[in-house]
Write a protein that holds these residues in place. Sequence first.
Motif, PDB file in Angstrom:
ATOM      1  N   ALA A  12       0.825  -1.208   0.000  1.00  0.00           N
ATOM      2  CA  ALA A  12       0.000   0.000   0.000  1.00  0.00           C
ATOM      3  C   ALA A  12       0.861   1.261   0.000  1.00  0.00           C
ATOM      4  O   ALA A  12       0.517   2.262  -0.631  1.00  0.00           O
ATOM      5  CB  ALA A  12      -0.935   0.001   1.206  1.00  0.00           C
ATOM      6  N   LEU A  13       1.986   1.201   0.679  1.00  0.00           N
ATOM      7  CA  LEU A  13       2.876   2.366   0.753  1.00  0.00           C
ATOM      8  C   LEU A  13       3.822   2.474  -0.439  1.00  0.00           C
ATOM      9  O   LEU A  13       4.490   3.490  -0.604  1.00  0.00           O
ATOM     10  CB  LEU A  13       3.701   2.304   2.042  1.00  0.00           C
ATOM     11  N   ALA A  14       3.854   1.464  -1.279  1.00  0.00           N
ATOM     12  CA  ALA A  14       4.797   1.419  -2.404  1.00  0.00           C
ATOM     13  C   ALA A  14       4.261   2.152  -3.623  1.00  0.00           C
ATOM     14  O   ALA A  14       4.340   1.672  -4.754  1.00  0.00           O
ATOM     15  CB  ALA A  14       5.137  -0.024  -2.751  1.00  0.00           C
ATOM     16  N   GLN A  15       3.695   3.322  -3.394  1.00  0.00           N
ATOM     17  CA  GLN A  15       3.157   4.164  -4.464  1.00  0.00           C
ATOM     18  C   GLN A  15       3.277   5.604  -3.976  1.00  0.00           C
ATOM     19  O   GLN A  15       2.959   5.900  -2.812  1.00  0.00           O
ATOM     20  CB  GLN A  15       1.696   3.767  -4.735  1.00  0.00           C
ATOM     21  N   ASN A  16       3.736   6.496  -4.832  1.00  0.00           N
ATOM     22  CA  ASN A  16       4.051   7.869  -4.412  1.00  0.00           C
ATOM     23  C   ASN A  16       2.916   8.568  -3.685  1.00  0.00           C
ATOM     24  O   ASN A  16       3.111   9.137  -2.613  1.00  0.00           O
ATOM     25  CB  ASN A  16       4.467   8.715  -5.628  1.00  0.00           C
ATOM     26  N   THR A  17       1.735   8.567  -4.278  1.00  0.00           N
ATOM     27  CA  THR A  17       0.625   9.311  -3.684  1.00  0.00           C
ATOM     28  C   THR A  17       0.230   8.716  -2.341  1.00  0.00           C
ATOM     29  O   THR A  17       0.016   9.454  -1.370  1.00  0.00           O
ATOM     30  CB  THR A  17      -0.590   9.335  -4.629  1.00  0.00           C
ATOM     31  N   ARG A  18       0.143   7.405  -2.265  1.00  0.00           N
ATOM     32  CA  ARG A  18      -0.250   6.779  -0.999  1.00  0.00           C
ATOM     33  C   ARG A  18       0.791   7.018   0.088  1.00  0.00           C
ATOM     34  O   ARG A  18       0.441   7.259   1.248  1.00  0.00           O
ATOM     35  CB  ARG A  18      -0.521   5.289  -1.195  1.00  0.00           C
ATOM     36  N   LEU A  19       2.046   6.987  -0.256  1.00  0.00           N
ATOM     37  CA  LEU A  19       3.087   7.291   0.716  1.00  0.00           C
ATOM     38  C   LEU A  19       2.962   8.734   1.185  1.00  0.00           C
ATOM     39  O   LEU A  19       3.053   9.024   2.382  1.00  0.00           O
ATOM     40  CB  LEU A  19       4.472   7.020   0.128  1.00  0.00           C
ATOM     41  N   ASP A  20       2.709   9.647   0.258  1.00  0.00           N
ATOM     42  CA  ASP A  20       2.511  11.055   0.615  1.00  0.00           C
ATOM     43  C   ASP A  20       1.296  11.238   1.514  1.00  0.00           C
ATOM     44  O   ASP A  20       1.323  12.035   2.458  1.00  0.00           O
ATOM     45  CB  ASP A  20       2.363  11.919  -0.641  1.00  0.00           C
ATOM     46  N   VAL A  21       0.217  10.513   1.229  1.00  0.00           N
ATOM     47  CA  VAL A  21      -0.988  10.585   2.062  1.00  0.00           C
ATOM     48  C   VAL A  21      -0.663  10.141   3.477  1.00  0.00           C
ATOM     49  O   VAL A  21      -1.008  10.822   4.450  1.00  0.00           O
ATOM     50  CB  VAL A  21      -2.129   9.717   1.481  1.00  0.00           C
ATOM     51  N   PHE A  22      -0.001   9.002   3.594  1.00  0.00           N
ATOM     52  CA  PHE A  22       0.310   8.486   4.919  1.00  0.00           C
ATOM     53  C   PHE A  22       1.194   9.461   5.691  1.00  0.00           C
ATOM     54  O   PHE A  22       0.941   9.755   6.860  1.00  0.00           O
ATOM     55  CB  PHE A  22       0.962   7.104   4.824  1.00  0.00           C
TER      56      PHE A  22
END
Length: 109
Positions: A12-22
């Motif tokens: 789930a964290l291995a994507q730019n936007t999702r990492l930025d969201v977290f």
Amino acid sequence: MDTLKAIEALGALAQNTRLDVFKLLVQHEPSGLPAGEIAKQLEVPQNTMSSHLSILARADLVSSKRESRLIIYRANLSAMNALMAFLLENCCSGEDCAPITNQLERLCQ
């Protein structure tokens, strides 16, 4: 945390936007942010953001709560702590882990 949950969280964290969201939600603990504000701050269309938030929620990295007309999202810090512990559980038996543990101690003060 078991291996399958760790893989789901890392995926789930291995994507730019999702990492930025977290990372954004961690900065806004404990109050969280409405979904629309997350989308606005990260300059992502709301429907796309909804998909990213769903993936993070399925991985138990974020939680949501309805407040009136808004859905407030918060980082699940206990899941983050469990993931970090899972990643480091076999590491900290020697000097090689000192830089990691020192940095974590510094950041968490």
